[in-house]
Design a protein around this motif. Structure first.
Motif: not given
Length: 778
Positions: A541-557
């Motif tokens: 990874r060049w940044s943690t942004l992709p995984h943080l956005l994925s975490a938002l996607e998984k936990n948004k509900l």
């Protein structure tokens, strides 16, 4: 890896119990994850004799029997039509648990006491089909013994953790574990590999085109054999590995793998069109394996082929076209040493895992590639007396060299910190098959992990027992330990943000192309993994942004508003080198138009908490694809850019299926860490009261609040103590093309109390200065 205790006991008759062996291995060699007892559910089932059998007084189908078992006479009610006096039967006594939900209990059946159960074959698990009657044993079946012993199903299988022995390919076999157990017990396991004289047999037409990848390849031709049933000795070894019997010609190959640790393979010789060639596959060449799956190969894959087809995928799996069948009478037996990395890459790419690959990828020693020969030929001769060897070839251009080095007993004692007895050291070395010749040690060919005296010292300490090393105070001078600022920063940031309601995340250091595409980016500038763990982990990874956005996607509900952060390493690819740095990132997801500024406010509070007082936000000139062009700013601290803050672009939010706005920032944590513990400048404390007031300006939408803040601070630096932008209002309906900025200003003098006259004069100056360039008072 699974090891049969019965096989161990065959070679070590005085071996300790399975539990004691497991404990010894745990203390000296590797973790034993589990002991599986064969037919453990039948441990309370014994052979008994029916003494009498009479009809039940209250049932036409039931019988009341008296059964002698375990030197007792038991009353058992039985409904089997074939029960009668004088027969020997398997009896489950009270307490026997034949299945997880089936425990034998003392009970009454229509008024008659029943103290056990006479079992049928299906109740014992011997067959699947339901049986009408009980199992009747031969008249010579010995009374009172457990049926596990009677049926020779009393093995215990030790499951050893593979991870602990990855550096020891010699331990991926029964013989290797037997040597280890004997050594731990201070015994010498005197075992010689079965030998076979093949020097007089003609060479086969074998070509090895890639000796750098396949350092050794042997091929032996055998005729007049049959694919008959294997002996119980072979089946015991195969059974411990949960390997099904497929006939002698296949079983002997697996027998070599599990007993000696050397993978081999048998081809049906009548299907081979000579010559046999060891080569690379051709690009897009196809191959149908024994598992009936067709694989498309690459030019880096190793194959064994004849003039027409691929016979096997080297070191991994054989081919369907050359497989042994029930009609096979002539075979070719191969054994080899393959380059471990090449096989591993092929296996991972094709999604293939076999026991042979598992051993080869541990870099089994090349000298082992011939040790199977005597074992397999011996077993074939037992079963097929007319067997003949018709040819043999061994491509081995660079034989394995004997590892030898100087023996230094005192170095062993020095490295471990224990004064071992010289005789004990020599005994351990002998039991490890390490020979001592004058002042030179000779290492056995199967040990690839011993190349220096430090390795020998470790072996001595391991076998003698780490628990026998006394704890002593180290004889070194320990100076003061200083901690790098990055660790201090991580601790302070985590404490601050968790108090603000942020969740601390630890995500994988890898990304892949699909994840980057969701950001509107590609992997061209990322560091590619040569041996990726999976398709989801192809690049660093060049940044943690992709995984943080994925975490938002998984936990948004589960969360309406969510705040996450991570402070860990990221990796940069500069084209000619790879660098790494610590990055602090966090995301905030919520409704409303103030999200971007709320995140700025939290960031400002954190920087102030860290003691970084001089910072500002400047409009960024570089706008990535995933950022909102109107809401992005560089974070400037002490005149240096340390990061960027922005709102995520709506298109990116749509790809991550996020309905709410998301703001994000990333900071170079290494740069920030260098700023946090510099000596603070001491300021004189005034004894006069502070005066605070708010002031609001309407400015163009693209006007930076930091520019106005600096203008206010310069108006009268002597009395203006602080200027804080604390509110931003935007509305196209009320302020088209404009926005409202509200500042909180604190003034104080070292000489006197400031009255309203001074404050009003200062406000007039501030308004005039701001009006020259940016906007008007609201």
């Amino acid at each position: 890896m699974k090891i049969s205790y019965n096989v161990l006991k065959k070679y070590l008759p005085n071996i300790a119990s399975p539990e004691e062996v497991a404990q010894d291995l745990i203390m000296h060699t590797a973790e034993v994850e589990e002991i599986e007892y064969e037919w453990e559910n039948l441990s309370q089932v014994f052979i008994g004799e029916v003494l009498s059998c009479e009809k039940h007084s209250d049932s036409e189908k039931l019988n009341c029997t008296k059964v002698r078992v375990q030197w007792k006479e038991l009353s058992i009610v039985c409904g089997a039509p074939n029960v009668k006096a004088g027969i020997k039967v398997p009896v489950a006594v009270v307490g026997a648990q034949l299945a997880p939900d089936f425990v034998i209990q003392k009970t009454k059946i229509r008024g008659e006491v029943s103290e056990g159960m006479i079992c049928s074959e299906d109740e014992l698990g011997l067959i699947q089909e339901r049986q009408a009657g009980i199992m009747i044993l031969p008249d010579d079946a010995p009374l009172d013994i457990c049926v596990r012993e009677y049926f020779w199903k009393n093995d215990a299988v030790l499951e050893i953790d593979n991870k602990a022995i990855n550096h020891r390919p010699d331990l991926f076999s029964h013989i290797g574990i037997i040597r280890e157990i004997a050594t731990i017990a201070w015994e010498h396991f005197d075992y010689t590999y079965a030998d076979a004289d093949i020097s007089s047999f003609p060479d086969l037409w074998l070509i090895n085109e890639i000796p750098d990848e396949v350092s050794r390849y042997t091929l032996t031709a055998v005729s007049e054999v049959e694919n008959i049933n294997s002996s119980q000795e072979i089946l015991d070894v195969l059974g411990s590995a949960e390997c099904d019997s497929k006939g002698l010609l296949v079983d002997v190959s697996n027998y070599s793998l599990y007993l000696y640790g050397q993978p081999t393979h048998c081809f049906d010789a009548d299907t081979v069109v000579w010559n046999v060639c060891v080569r690379y596959a051709k690009d897009s060449e196809t191959f149908i394996a024994l598992n009936d799956t067709e694989y498309t190969l690459q030019a880096t894959d190793i194959v064994i082929a004849d003039e027409e087809k691929i016979l096997a995928l080297g070191g991994i799996i054989g081919g369907k076209s050359s497989a042994v069948t029930d009609n096979t009478t002539n075979i070719l037996i191969e054994s080899a040493h393959f380059h471990q990395a090449t096989l591993r890459q092929t296996g991972k790419r094709l999604g293939l895992r076999t026991d042979a690959l598992n051993v080869f990828e541990k870099d089994l020693q090349a000298d082992m590639a011939i040790k199977w020969l005597g074992l397999i030929l011996e077993e074939l001769k037992k079963h097929c007396p007319n067997m003949k060897i018709t040819g043999h070839s061994d491509s081995y251009p660079n034989p394995q060299k004997q590892v030898s080095f100087e023996y230094q007993e005192e170095k062993i004692k020095s490295l471990i910190g224990k004064n071992y007895d010289s005789k004990n050291i020599l005994t351990i070395l002998k039991n490890l098959w390490i020979t001592v010749e004058w002042d030179t040690l000779h290492i056995p060919f199967w040990r690839k992990d011993m190349n220096h005296m430090a390795d020998i010292a470790e072996e001595v300490a391991r076998i003698d027992g780490y628990n026998n090393i006394d704890a002593t105070v180290p004889r070194i001078n320990l100076g003061a330990v200083t901690q790098h600022n990055i660790y201090t920063l991580k601790r302070q940031v985590r404490n601050f943000l968790t108090l603000q309601g942020y969740f601390d995340l630890y995500t994988y250091s890898f990304v892949n192309a699909p994840l980057m595409e969701k950001l509107g980016e590609n992997t061209d500038h990322l560091v590619e993994m040569k041996n990726a763990l999976s398709e989801e982990m192809t690049h660093l990874r060049w940044s943690t942004l992709p995984h943080l956005l994925s975490a938002l996607e998984k936990n948004k509900l589960e969360h309406e508003n969510l705040k996450l952060f991570e402070i860990e390493k990221v990796f940069q690819n500069n084209g000619w080198e790879t660098s790494e740095m610590n990055e602090l990132t966090w995301v905030m997801m919520q409704d409303g138009d103030t999200l971007y500024y709320d995140l700025q406010s939290d960031l400002s509070d954190m920087l102030s908490d860290l003691g970084v007082s001089k910072f500002e936000y400047k409009k960024s000139r570089e706008i990535p694809n995933y950022a909102h062009s109107g809401r992005i700013a560089d974070i400037i601290a002490r005149g240096q850019k340390i990061g960027v803050i922005w709102e995520i672009h709506p298109k990116v939010l749509h790809r991550f299926d996020l309905k709410k706005k998301v703001a994000f920032f990333r900071i170079n944590a290494d740069t920030l860490a260098s700023m946090i513990h510099s000596l603070p400048k001491a300021n004189e404390v005034s004894e006069f009261q502070q005066n605070r007031f708010d002031i609001n300006f309407v400015v163009d939408k693209d006007t930076a609040g930091s520019d106005i803040q600096r203008s206010i601070e310069k108006t009268d630096a002597e009395i203006i103590q602080s200027v804080e932008l604390f509110d931003i209002f935007e509305s196209e309906e009320k302020l088209p093309g404009k926005r409202s900025l509200t500042f909180k200003i604190t003034i104080q003098s070292l000489e006197k109390t400031l009255d309203d006259t001074v404050k009003n004069e200062l406000i007039e100056k501030i308004v005039a200065n701001v009006a020259k360039k940016w906007g008007t008072l609201r």
